[in-house]
Design a protein around this motif. Structure first.
Motif, mmCIF file in Angstrom:
data_model
loop_
_atom_site.group_PDB
_atom_site.id
_atom_site.type_symbol
_atom_site.label_atom_id
_atom_site.label_comp_id
_atom_site.label_asym_id
_atom_site.label_seq_id
_atom_site.Cartn_x
_atom_site.Cartn_y
_atom_site.Cartn_z
ATOM 1 N N LEU A 247 0.901 -1.274 0.029
ATOM 2 C CA LEU A 247 -0.076 0.049 -0.108
ATOM 3 C C LEU A 247 0.858 1.375 -0.047
ATOM 4 C CD1 LEU A 247 -2.958 -1.021 2.489
ATOM 5 C CD2 LEU A 247 -3.046 -0.579 -0.130
ATOM 6 N N GLY A 248 1.912 1.201 0.660
ATOM 7 C CA GLY A 248 2.719 2.456 0.791
ATOM 8 C C GLY A 248 3.289 2.810 -0.342
ATOM 9 N N ASN A 249 3.989 1.952 -1.295
ATOM 10 C CA ASN A 249 4.375 1.898 -2.495
ATOM 11 C C ASN A 249 3.256 2.653 -3.470
ATOM 12 O OD1 ASN A 249 7.423 1.255 -2.780
ATOM 13 N ND2 ASN A 249 6.545 -0.491 -1.719
ATOM 14 N N VAL A 250 2.091 1.940 -3.371
ATOM 15 C CA VAL A 250 1.209 2.402 -4.375
ATOM 16 C C VAL A 250 0.739 3.835 -3.967
ATOM 17 C CG1 VAL A 250 -1.186 2.396 -5.104
ATOM 18 C CG2 VAL A 250 0.197 -0.055 -4.874
ATOM 19 N N VAL A 251 0.511 4.106 -2.756
ATOM 20 C CA VAL A 251 0.013 5.404 -2.540
ATOM 21 C C VAL A 251 1.195 6.640 -2.469
ATOM 22 C CG1 VAL A 251 -0.642 6.890 -0.262
ATOM 23 C CG2 VAL A 251 -1.714 4.535 -0.569
ATOM 24 N N GLY A 252 2.503 6.041 -2.141
ATOM 25 C CA GLY A 252 3.677 6.960 -2.409
ATOM 26 C C GLY A 252 3.828 7.389 -4.171
ATOM 27 N N LEU A 253 3.597 6.375 -4.899
ATOM 28 C CA LEU A 253 3.824 6.706 -6.308
ATOM 29 C C LEU A 253 2.783 7.663 -6.761
ATOM 30 C CD1 LEU A 253 4.877 6.113 -9.165
ATOM 31 C CD2 LEU A 253 3.317 4.384 -9.344
ATOM 32 N N VAL A 254 1.600 7.613 -6.339
ATOM 33 C CA VAL A 254 0.486 8.727 -6.586
ATOM 34 C C VAL A 254 0.559 9.949 -5.916
ATOM 35 C CG1 VAL A 254 -1.911 9.270 -6.321
ATOM 36 C CG2 VAL A 254 -1.148 6.850 -6.951
ATOM 37 N N LEU A 255 1.329 9.903 -4.853
ATOM 38 C CA LEU A 255 1.528 11.442 -3.944
ATOM 39 C C LEU A 255 2.732 11.924 -4.467
ATOM 40 C CD1 LEU A 255 0.762 12.576 -1.219
ATOM 41 C CD2 LEU A 255 2.404 11.491 -0.186
ATOM 42 N N VAL A 256 3.919 11.373 -5.110
ATOM 43 C CA VAL A 256 5.060 12.021 -5.534
ATOM 44 C C VAL A 256 4.665 12.634 -6.891
ATOM 45 C CG1 VAL A 256 6.710 11.016 -4.283
ATOM 46 C CG2 VAL A 256 5.895 9.910 -6.355
ATOM 47 N N LEU A 257 4.131 11.858 -7.809
ATOM 48 C CA LEU A 257 3.538 12.389 -9.119
ATOM 49 C C LEU A 257 2.712 13.755 -9.021
ATOM 50 C CD1 LEU A 257 2.672 9.192 -10.817
ATOM 51 C CD2 LEU A 257 4.695 10.387 -11.477
ATOM 52 N N THR A 258 2.004 13.613 -8.048
ATOM 53 C CA THR A 258 0.851 14.952 -7.877
ATOM 54 C C THR A 258 1.508 16.310 -6.902
ATOM 55 O OG1 THR A 258 -0.067 13.932 -5.774
ATOM 56 C CG2 THR A 258 -0.925 13.367 -8.128
ATOM 57 N N THR A 259 2.362 15.687 -6.226
ATOM 58 C CA THR A 259 2.981 16.746 -5.481
ATOM 59 C C THR A 259 4.308 17.527 -5.789
ATOM 60 O OG1 THR A 259 3.838 15.339 -3.789
ATOM 61 C CG2 THR A 259 1.510 16.311 -3.589
ATOM 62 N N VAL A 260 5.173 16.893 -6.974
ATOM 63 C CA VAL A 260 6.713 17.422 -7.067
ATOM 64 C C VAL A 260 6.607 18.885 -7.164
ATOM 65 C CG1 VAL A 260 8.042 17.598 -9.011
ATOM 66 C CG2 VAL A 260 7.376 15.320 -8.716
ATOM 67 N N PRO A 261 5.876 19.808 -7.751
ATOM 68 C CA PRO A 261 6.158 21.251 -7.764
ATOM 69 C C PRO A 261 6.066 21.828 -6.400
ATOM 70 C CG PRO A 261 4.539 20.864 -9.060
ATOM 71 C CD PRO A 261 4.538 19.443 -8.500
ATOM 72 N N ILE A 262 5.411 21.034 -5.262
ATOM 73 C CA ILE A 262 5.554 21.374 -3.924
ATOM 74 C C ILE A 262 6.716 21.437 -3.188
ATOM 75 C CG2 ILE A 262 4.479 21.489 -1.557
ATOM 76 C CD1 ILE A 262 1.610 20.852 -3.014
ATOM 77 N N PHE A 263 7.126 20.098 -3.569
ATOM 78 C CA PHE A 263 8.383 19.547 -2.724
ATOM 79 C C PHE A 263 9.692 20.186 -3.501
ATOM 80 C CE2 PHE A 263 5.567 16.408 -1.233
ATOM 81 C CZ PHE A 263 5.822 16.419 0.310
ATOM 82 N N ALA A 264 9.438 20.454 -4.669
ATOM 83 C CA ALA A 264 10.817 21.130 -5.336
ATOM 84 C C ALA A 264 10.869 22.470 -4.625
ATOM 85 C CB ALA A 264 10.483 20.921 -6.932
ATOM 86 N N SER A 265 9.937 23.084 -4.628
ATOM 87 C CA SER A 265 9.825 24.620 -3.885
ATOM 88 C C SER A 265 10.539 24.304 -2.397
ATOM 89 C CB SER A 265 8.511 25.072 -3.905
ATOM 90 O OG SER A 265 7.787 24.595 -2.793
ATOM 91 N N ILE A 266 10.598 23.418 -1.756
ATOM 92 C CA ILE A 266 11.183 23.244 -0.573
ATOM 93 C C ILE A 266 12.462 23.443 -0.401
ATOM 94 C CG2 ILE A 266 11.623 21.925 1.386
ATOM 95 C CD1 ILE A 266 8.982 20.305 1.084
ATOM 96 N N LEU A 267 13.130 23.211 -1.726
ATOM 97 C CA LEU A 267 14.617 23.425 -1.902
ATOM 98 C C LEU A 267 15.098 25.039 -1.903
ATOM 99 C CD1 LEU A 267 15.137 20.518 -4.499
ATOM 100 C CD2 LEU A 267 16.270 20.721 -2.286
ATOM 101 N N ARG A 268 14.082 25.583 -2.071
ATOM 102 C CA ARG A 268 14.385 27.164 -2.191
ATOM 103 C C ARG A 268 14.226 27.699 -0.759
ATOM 104 N NH1 ARG A 268 11.874 25.654 -7.059
ATOM 105 N NH2 ARG A 268 13.127 26.102 -8.991
ATOM 106 N N VAL A 269 13.761 26.981 0.236
ATOM 107 C CA VAL A 269 13.759 27.602 1.395
ATOM 108 C C VAL A 269 15.372 27.617 1.964
ATOM 109 C CG1 VAL A 269 13.167 27.142 3.892
ATOM 110 C CG2 VAL A 269 11.382 26.848 1.851
ATOM 111 N N PRO A 270 15.663 28.841 2.629
ATOM 112 C CA PRO A 270 17.093 28.850 3.048
ATOM 113 C C PRO A 270 17.388 27.687 4.014
ATOM 114 C CG PRO A 270 16.190 30.791 2.991
ATOM 115 C CD PRO A 270 15.224 30.082 2.781
ATOM 116 N N PHE A 271 18.755 27.087 3.817
ATOM 117 C CA PHE A 271 18.906 25.993 4.790
ATOM 118 C C PHE A 271 19.153 26.417 6.350
ATOM 119 C CE2 PHE A 271 21.836 22.812 6.783
ATOM 120 C CZ PHE A 271 21.158 21.711 6.487
ATOM 121 N N ALA A 272 19.591 27.763 6.501
ATOM 122 C CA ALA A 272 19.733 28.479 7.665
ATOM 123 C C ALA A 272 18.453 28.224 8.278
ATOM 124 C CB ALA A 272 20.212 29.501 7.527
ATOM 125 N N ALA A 273 17.185 28.098 7.505
ATOM 126 C CA ALA A 273 15.963 28.272 8.391
ATOM 127 C C ALA A 273 15.361 26.767 8.613
ATOM 128 C CB ALA A 273 14.793 28.975 7.466
#
Length: 499
Positions: A365-391
């Motif tokens: 179940l985790g792999n199935v749900v994970g596949l759907v989740l990452v395919l739909t939320t890539v832009p959100i998690f990619a934007s996390i990388l622009r948060v300063p590491f100091a924060a």
């Protein structure tokens, strides 16, 4: 048939709102951890492990395993969009993933990475489903000599088959065995290496050590490197996903070969790093146009991701069936199970059937749900990388400190965690691997107890480790693997001499 019925029951137990919510939370946390450079699966599981202490074992392991799956998925995002490997095994993904992103094919590369990760993990879970009960039923015949032989086999295989320098692996493992001996001797009741410190009477907490070795050390390294994150934007559409899935049959040989390589190196201590590079190199070797690799070829993403995820998942097989972790993350999960009063190994399949099959069902179940989740939320998690590491760094340090303190409500554990953080930082700087130390810290006491019980039963005669065919073959194999580099070199010289 009994196993199939228990697996179905495991699915039925998991299909509740509570478990599904925990699964989603674990996946989101895991992807977040995987996206942040320098953290990854083992570190994320170590840092977030204290969050599960108040849960029942099934809910806790479901959440932790989903953190692990999410971290594996998340590592591909940094590799492809930012050319920053989330973990060492994702280095091979950057070879073709980042060139694809530069060509405007980031969505295609990410879809390929997530899909191949899912396939590799699925093959490994199928392997666990069918092999774990067989291995555990066989291992029920084990006594103290057999268990020590298996522990010896694990330690020797890490030394003989590991990719790191042998002396560095021995140094790391020796330190772990030394630390495992701190506290009260479980056989004689005597105190060892406490140096008059009351806090050391209970020994060194595995969880405190892991949080420091993995979490704090990575923060120190990342602060030193002062990473500047710049990458490509990505938004995955249904058209791109279906296009990649449509082409999957063209690469079935690569996917199967990489899955097999990953499962083998996951069960043995080869690890996901060796699996990803081997999968990539073999795909390149057998390709009709190998010169196209490294220039944005999608097969160059399929091969390492499939192998790495198959390896990461298959490492749970020896952990569940024999109580011997096949990777650093599996060792951390092993420690978590022991905290909840569950001892991984052959008896786990007898005494806690519902738990084991619930865990295996959660892998599906985790792999199935994970596949759907990452395919739909890539832009959100990619934007996390622009948060300063100091924060981000202070929040991680605080969560590590809270987790270390919560284990035994002791301030001493926070100082111990910081000390292990410095040790982990120094070890990483000089190239000493942390996985053997983690493994020895987890299994050291169990290996010592098995050895001493064997010696008591045999009157101190080492021949007990060759007293029957089973224990003798395991012990002999352990010695062969320990000296495998030397034997391999000798065989190579003999072959050359005959020519």
């Amino acid at each position: 048939m009994e196993a199939f019925g228990l697996l179905v029951h495991g699915f039925a137990v998991l299909l509740t709102w509570k478990t599904l919510v925990l699964m989603m939370v674990g996946l989101v946390l895991g992807i977040f951890v995987g996206v942040l450079p320098g953290l990854g699966g083992p570190n994320g599981v170590a840092i977030l492990l204290p969050l599960t202490f108040t849960m029942d074992p099934t809910s806790a392991i479901v959440m932790l395993s989903c953190i692990y799956w999410g971290a594996l998925f998340g590592g591909a995002i940094t590799s492809i969009l930012f050319n920053i490997p989330g973990e060492a095994w994702s280095v091979a993904t950057t070879f073709d993933g980042y060139p694809m992103a530069q060509q405007g094919r980031a969505a295609e590369a990410l879809t390929a990475a997530f899909t191949s990760s899912f396939i590799g993990s699925l093959v490994a879970v199928l392997l666990i489903t069918f092999l774990a009960p067989m291995i555990s039923s066989f291992a029920l015949k084990f006594g103290p000599p057999e268990f020590f032989a298996v522990y010896l086999l694990t330690f020797c295989s890490f030394v003989g088959l590991g990719r790191e320098a042998k002396h560095k692996t021995v140094i790391s493992m020796s330190l772990g065995l030394l630390l495992a001996g701190v506290g009260m001797d479980t056989v004689s009741g005597q105190l060892r290496m406490t140096f008059g410190t009351a806090e050391l009477l209970r020994g060194i907490s595995f969880l405190v050590a892991v949080i420091g070795l993995f979490g704090i050390s990575e923060i120190l390294l990342t602060m030193e490197e002062r990473l500047a994150l710049r990458g490509h934007a990505a938004s995955i559409s249904l058209r791109v996903v279906l296009g990649v899935w449509k082409d999957l049959p063209k690469y079935w040989v690569t996917l199967l070969r990489s899955s097999f390589i990953g499962c083998w190196l996951g069960i043995t201590p080869g690890g996901a790093i060796a699996a990803s590079f081997m999968g990539y190199n073999l795909a390149k070797r057998f390709a009709k146009d190998p010169e196209s690799f490294g220039k944005g070829r999608i097969e160059g993403v399929f091969a390492p991701e499939t192998a790495a995820h198959a390896s990461g998942t298959a490492a749970l097989l020896p952990m569940l069936a024999l109580g011997i972790p096949g990777s650093g993350t599996a060792a951390i999960l092993l420690g978590g199970l022991m905290v909840w009063g569950l001892n991984p190994g052959p008896l786990l399949f007898v005494e806690h059937k519902d738990f084991v099959w619930g865990l295996i069902a959660s892998m599906y179940l985790g792999n199935v749900v994970g596949l759907v989740l990452v395919l739909t939320t890539v832009p959100i998690f990619a934007s996390i990388l622009r948060v300063p590491f100091a924060a981000v760094a202070p929040m991680i340090v605080v969560s590590c400190a809270i987790g270390a303190y919560a284990i035994q409500n002791a301030m001493f554990d926070i100082w111990l965690m910081l000390g292990f953080g410095v040790v982990g930082y120094v070890f990483k700087k000089i190239g000493i691997p942390l996985a053997p130390l983690t493994l020895a810290l987890v299994l050291g006491n169990r290996a010592e107890d098995a050895f001493r019980l064997s010696m008591i039963g045999a009157g101190g005669d080492l021949k007990v480790f060759w007293s029957n065919g089973l224990v003798g073959s395991i012990t002999t194999l352990a010695i062969v693997l320990l000296f495998w580099p030397v034997l391999d070199r000798l065989l190579g010289h003999l072959t050359w001499a005959r020519r």
